[in-house]
Scaffold this motif. Structure first.
Motif, PDB file in Angstrom:
ATOM      1  N   ASN A 161       0.813  -1.223   0.067  1.00  0.00           N
ATOM      2  CA  ASN A 161      -0.215  -0.080   0.107  1.00  0.00           C
ATOM      3  C   ASN A 161       0.873   1.290   0.081  1.00  0.00           C
ATOM      4  OD1 ASN A 161      -3.227  -0.573   0.285  1.00  0.00           O
ATOM      5  ND2 ASN A 161      -2.103  -2.237   1.740  1.00  0.00           N
ATOM      6  N   TYR A 162       0.337   2.397   0.485  1.00  0.00           N
ATOM      7  CA  TYR A 162       1.118   3.540   0.526  1.00  0.00           C
ATOM      8  C   TYR A 162       1.068   4.172   1.896  1.00  0.00           C
ATOM      9  CZ  TYR A 162       0.127   3.594  -4.574  1.00  0.00           C
ATOM     10  OH  TYR A 162       0.119   2.996  -5.706  1.00  0.00           O
ATOM     11  N   PHE A 163       0.946   3.223   2.775  1.00  0.00           N
ATOM     12  CA  PHE A 163       0.797   3.692   4.374  1.00  0.00           C
ATOM     13  C   PHE A 163       2.040   4.461   4.646  1.00  0.00           C
ATOM     14  CE2 PHE A 163      -2.040   0.047   4.714  1.00  0.00           C
ATOM     15  CZ  PHE A 163      -3.438   0.893   4.785  1.00  0.00           C
ATOM     16  N   SER A 164       2.112   5.522   5.398  1.00  0.00           N
ATOM     17  CA  SER A 164       3.446   6.248   5.825  1.00  0.00           C
ATOM     18  C   SER A 164       3.143   6.388   7.454  1.00  0.00           C
ATOM     19  CB  SER A 164       3.516   7.607   5.087  1.00  0.00           C
ATOM     20  OG  SER A 164       2.084   8.223   5.207  1.00  0.00           O
ATOM     21  N   GLY A 165       4.278   7.341   7.847  1.00  0.00           N
ATOM     22  CA  GLY A 165       4.402   7.673   9.435  1.00  0.00           C
ATOM     23  C   GLY A 165       4.960   6.657  10.085  1.00  0.00           C
ATOM     24  N   GLU A 166       5.445   6.659  11.170  1.00  0.00           N
ATOM     25  CA  GLU A 166       6.099   5.910  11.951  1.00  0.00           C
ATOM     26  C   GLU A 166       5.496   4.307  12.410  1.00  0.00           C
ATOM     27  OE1 GLU A 166       7.339   7.893  15.531  1.00  0.00           O
ATOM     28  OE2 GLU A 166       8.795   9.234  14.204  1.00  0.00           O
ATOM     29  N   PHE A 167       6.152   3.577  12.995  1.00  0.00           N
ATOM     30  CA  PHE A 167       5.584   2.302  13.282  1.00  0.00           C
ATOM     31  C   PHE A 167       4.426   2.571  14.231  1.00  0.00           C
ATOM     32  CE2 PHE A 167       6.447  -2.559  13.601  1.00  0.00           C
ATOM     33  CZ  PHE A 167       5.608  -2.530  14.663  1.00  0.00           C
ATOM     34  N   PHE A 208       6.453   3.631   5.479  1.00  0.00           N
ATOM     35  CA  PHE A 208       6.765   3.960   6.790  1.00  0.00           C
ATOM     36  C   PHE A 208       8.374   4.379   7.294  1.00  0.00           C
ATOM     37  CE2 PHE A 208       3.516   0.444   7.107  1.00  0.00           C
ATOM     38  CZ  PHE A 208       2.570   1.267   7.873  1.00  0.00           C
ATOM     39  N   THR A 209       8.269   5.180   8.080  1.00  0.00           N
ATOM     40  CA  THR A 209       9.473   6.027   8.444  1.00  0.00           C
ATOM     41  C   THR A 209       9.879   5.839   9.887  1.00  0.00           C
ATOM     42  OG1 THR A 209       8.778   8.034   8.720  1.00  0.00           O
ATOM     43  CG2 THR A 209       9.580   7.509   6.474  1.00  0.00           C
ATOM     44  N   GLY A 210      10.904   6.160  10.341  1.00  0.00           N
ATOM     45  CA  GLY A 210      11.419   6.457  11.833  1.00  0.00           C
ATOM     46  C   GLY A 210      11.969   5.022  12.377  1.00  0.00           C
ATOM     47  N   LEU A 211      12.002   4.910  13.716  1.00  0.00           N
ATOM     48  CA  LEU A 211      12.616   3.926  14.477  1.00  0.00           C
ATOM     49  C   LEU A 211      11.631   2.833  14.443  1.00  0.00           C
ATOM     50  CD1 LEU A 211      14.225   5.910  17.119  1.00  0.00           C
ATOM     51  CD2 LEU A 211      15.133   5.155  15.070  1.00  0.00           C
ATOM     52  N   LEU A 212      12.405   1.637  14.763  1.00  0.00           N
ATOM     53  CA  LEU A 212      11.613   0.284  15.023  1.00  0.00           C
ATOM     54  C   LEU A 212      11.411   0.408  16.509  1.00  0.00           C
ATOM     55  CD1 LEU A 212      13.073  -2.197  12.797  1.00  0.00           C
ATOM     56  CD2 LEU A 212      10.910  -0.973  12.427  1.00  0.00           C
ATOM     57  N   PRO A 213      10.436   0.063  17.135  1.00  0.00           N
ATOM     58  CA  PRO A 213      10.464   0.254  18.715  1.00  0.00           C
ATOM     59  C   PRO A 213      11.170  -0.799  19.276  1.00  0.00           C
ATOM     60  CG  PRO A 213       8.366  -0.492  17.624  1.00  0.00           C
ATOM     61  CD  PRO A 213       9.264  -0.106  16.547  1.00  0.00           C
ATOM     62  N   GLU A 214      12.063  -0.252  20.458  1.00  0.00           N
ATOM     63  CA  GLU A 214      12.938  -1.350  21.167  1.00  0.00           C
ATOM     64  C   GLU A 214      11.946  -2.643  21.613  1.00  0.00           C
ATOM     65  OE1 GLU A 214      16.008   0.236  23.656  1.00  0.00           O
ATOM     66  OE2 GLU A 214      14.980   2.101  23.399  1.00  0.00           O
ATOM     67  N   ASN A 215      10.823  -2.199  22.082  1.00  0.00           N
ATOM     68  CA  ASN A 215       9.919  -3.066  22.607  1.00  0.00           C
ATOM     69  C   ASN A 215       8.984  -4.194  21.922  1.00  0.00           C
ATOM     70  OD1 ASN A 215       8.457  -0.893  22.182  1.00  0.00           O
ATOM     71  ND2 ASN A 215       7.053  -1.273  23.965  1.00  0.00           N
ATOM     72  N   LEU A 216       9.337  -3.988  20.618  1.00  0.00           N
ATOM     73  CA  LEU A 216       8.821  -5.150  19.794  1.00  0.00           C
ATOM     74  C   LEU A 216       8.868  -6.595  20.274  1.00  0.00           C
ATOM     75  CD1 LEU A 216      10.059  -4.699  15.968  1.00  0.00           C
ATOM     76  CD2 LEU A 216       7.650  -4.962  16.772  1.00  0.00           C
ATOM     77  N   PHE A 245      12.353   2.735   7.209  1.00  0.00           N
ATOM     78  CA  PHE A 245      12.587   2.543   8.643  1.00  0.00           C
ATOM     79  C   PHE A 245      14.015   2.729   8.810  1.00  0.00           C
ATOM     80  CE2 PHE A 245       9.085  -0.357   9.012  1.00  0.00           C
ATOM     81  CZ  PHE A 245       8.058   0.522   9.696  1.00  0.00           C
ATOM     82  N   ASN A 246      14.493   3.599  10.015  1.00  0.00           N
ATOM     83  CA  ASN A 246      15.770   3.927  10.052  1.00  0.00           C
ATOM     84  C   ASN A 246      16.165   3.553  11.464  1.00  0.00           C
ATOM     85  OD1 ASN A 246      15.331   6.216  11.901  1.00  0.00           O
ATOM     86  ND2 ASN A 246      14.681   6.971  10.017  1.00  0.00           N
ATOM     87  N   GLY A 247      17.496   3.644  11.955  1.00  0.00           N
ATOM     88  CA  GLY A 247      17.916   3.473  13.186  1.00  0.00           C
ATOM     89  C   GLY A 247      18.374   1.777  13.464  1.00  0.00           C
ATOM     90  N   PRO A 248      18.444   1.402  14.752  1.00  0.00           N
ATOM     91  CA  PRO A 248      18.922  -0.094  14.990  1.00  0.00           C
ATOM     92  C   PRO A 248      17.702  -1.024  14.938  1.00  0.00           C
ATOM     93  CG  PRO A 248      18.576   1.185  16.815  1.00  0.00           C
ATOM     94  CD  PRO A 248      18.212   2.160  15.936  1.00  0.00           C
TER      95      PRO A 248
END
Length: 537
Positions: free
Chosen positions: A70-76, A96-104, A120-123
């Motif tokens: 799809n074209y969904f956007s925003g953070e996780f 989607f952009t931003g960090l993946l949550p640590e508490n996945l 997605f960016n970050g670790p």
């Protein structure tokens, strides 16, 4: 199969979905879904849905979620972390952009997690779910060492591909330190993140600016590796004092000075992408002002003197149009040149069409194509007339989407600052936008080569195919190919054909036969008027 007919169900029975619990209808059409707390499976895959995902925390019994393609956007969407029964989660092939949550890790029943082909960016979090059997985070902007957990060690390198700044044992790529600066003026290689430090604190011991940048983060989250560093600034050899003395942040066209060079240098940063002549970052300053900073490649722009750069930026900095991303400020010091622009929140046209390198189920609706084509034509025609110059590097990744999803051209008028790079790596298919007379000779780009690139862009819009996959067809054959790529018999064939003809005229091999951008804009306006005249009153 129900061979003994023991189930009370028949395929001939007609069900009224409007009587289902949680379904609200108006005139026989579903208009709202609510109270679906018993829903187990939700699949919205292969559609054209866009924007951030809503709150799903009330759907506590969900076990399977498919939102891919799809074209969904925003953070996780953090509400998904409250769905503790989730077994399958697929957010792949979106924006989607931003960090993946640590508490996945709270989703301790997950058996399949697909996040590939996003931004997605970050670790990567320390995933430790023993149930996880399918995992893919490829084609993102993830950075830093991959955690060596028993869970992540199970997966092949393909699960992590196309994240240039990932490293570690699992993908057989060593991690190195990530200084904010390197010894050269050009873009450095990717490196693993180091603890966050403001740029100025590193200036006195380092020489050049590394292109591995990232967000400053709070001390209690020092294990969260982002692409660390700061984007702006060029402290070379003599550190901060010399920088302040040798270079100034110059605001364009009477712009209000909303921040200082020091504030910009201390901004946290997120790598957005690497282009033909530089690297682009999203910068968030302490006052939460967000800008885009483009760091020009020192080697490629070395042919332009400091005085020429300043004069050029002064002329480009006065350009203002609703379909241009405005240049707000610029900076230059020894071996460093930065351009500050407005941040556009909805990504690029390239990602809208292709979804971060993925293959879309279908192209954009043709009316959306017409609107985007008109926006780009407006901006390009303005450049040609107002500045008497050219874009020189038009492509879908250089068209950004504003807050109202209007198309805005960026990186305009910068190509003439750099040496020709057509023979180098071509991650954005840039060479396929280049007119034949430019590809086959050492000629510089012209207004007519901009028109050619626009024609290629319109065909990319209409077909969803990257330029390298466009066949070499005569104009009369082009509509049939476009129609075949769209595979939609319900569309208005006449209006679609008119837009294809515009693209065909623009991409003629002879520059003399191509229209000017103002003529192109008039053609598009005529298509719109034809639509309005033909619509029912």
């Amino acid at each position: 199969a129900d061979l003994d007919n023991k189930l009370h169900y028949t395929t001939n029975e007609r069900f009224d979905h409007c009587t289902w619990q949680g379904v609200k209808c108006a005139q026989g059409r579903v208009v709202r879904l609510s109270r679906l707390d018993q829903l187990r499976v939700l699949s919205l895959r292969n559609n054209s849905l866009f924007g951030p995902l809503p709150d799903f925390s009330a759907l506590v019994n969900l076990k399977t979620l498919f939102f891919d393609h799809n074209y969904f956007s925003g953070e996780f969407p953090l509400s998904l972390l409250l769905l503790h029964r989730l077994l399958v989660l697929d957010l792949s092939h979106n924006n989607f952009t931003g960090l993946l949550p640590e508490n996945l890790t709270v989703l301790d029943r997950l058996g399949s997690l697909r996040l590939d082909s996003n931004r997605f960016n970050g670790p990567i979090p320390q995933l430790n779910q023993t149930t996880l059997e399918a995992f893919d985070v490829s084609e993102n902007n993830l950075t830093g060492p991959i955690p060596v957990t028993p869970t992540l060690k199970k997966f092949k390198i393909s699960s992590f591909l196309h994240n240039p700044n990932l490293c570690g044992e699992i993908i057989h790529k060593p991690c190195h330190g990530s200084p904010f600066f390197n010894s050269g003026g050009g873009d450095g290689g990717a490196a693993a993140p180091s603890p966050p430090t403001p740029l100025l604190q590193n200036a006195q011991s380092q020489q050049g600016l590394s292109d591995t940048s990232g967000l400053s983060i709070k001390p209690h989250r020092k294990n969260v590796g982002l692409i660390l560093g700061s984007i702006t600034g060029a402290l070379i050899l003599a550190a901060a004092k010399r920088l302040m003395k040798s270079g100034n942040l110059v605001f364009c066209s009477g712009e209000e000075e909303l921040y200082t060079l020091e504030q910009l240098m201390r901004a946290s940063a997120e790598l957005l992408g690497r282009g033909t002549i530089g690297t682009t970052y999203k910068a968030v300053m302490a006052n939460q002002l967000i800008v885009t900073v483009k760091r020009l490649d020192a080697c490629k722009t070395a042919v332009t003197s400091g005085e020429e750069f300043e004069q050029h930026m002064e002329s480009v900095g006065v350009l203002r149009h609703p379909n241009l991303v405005p240049v707000r400020a610029y900076f230059q010091a020894k071996q460093e040149r930065l351009i500050v622009l407005d941040y556009q929140p909805n990504g690029s046209l390239f990602n809208l069409i292709h979804g971060s390198r993925s293959t879309r189920a279908k192209p954009l609706h043709w009316t959306s194509c017409l609107k985007i084509a008109e926006d780009v034509a407006q901006g390009l025609a303005y450049i040609h007339q107002a500045s008497k110059t050219i874009h020189g590097n038009l492509k879908s990744s250089n068209v950004l989407l504003g807050s109202d999803f209007e198309a805005c051209i960026t990186d305009y008028c910068l190509a003439m600052l750099a040496i020709d790079t057509s023979s180098e790596d071509d991650p954005d298919n840039a060479s396929h936008y280049r007119a034949p007379e430019i590809r086959k000779s050492a000629k510089r780009a012209t207004a007519k080569s901009d028109v050619y690139a626009f024609g290629v862009l319109v065909l990319e819009l209409l077909t969803g195919k990257p330029p390298r996959q466009h066949p070499c067809l005569a104009p009369p054959d082009m509509p049939d190919w476009v129609r075949a790529m769209r595979d939609d018999d319900s569309e208005d064939d006449m209006r679609l054909r008119m837009l294809v003809e515009v693209a065909s005229f623009c991409s003629l091999s002879s520059p003399e036969q191509r229209p000017t951008m103002w003529q192109v804009l008039k053609m598009i306006t005529n298509i719109k008027e034809f639509m309005e005249d033909d619509s029912p009153s």
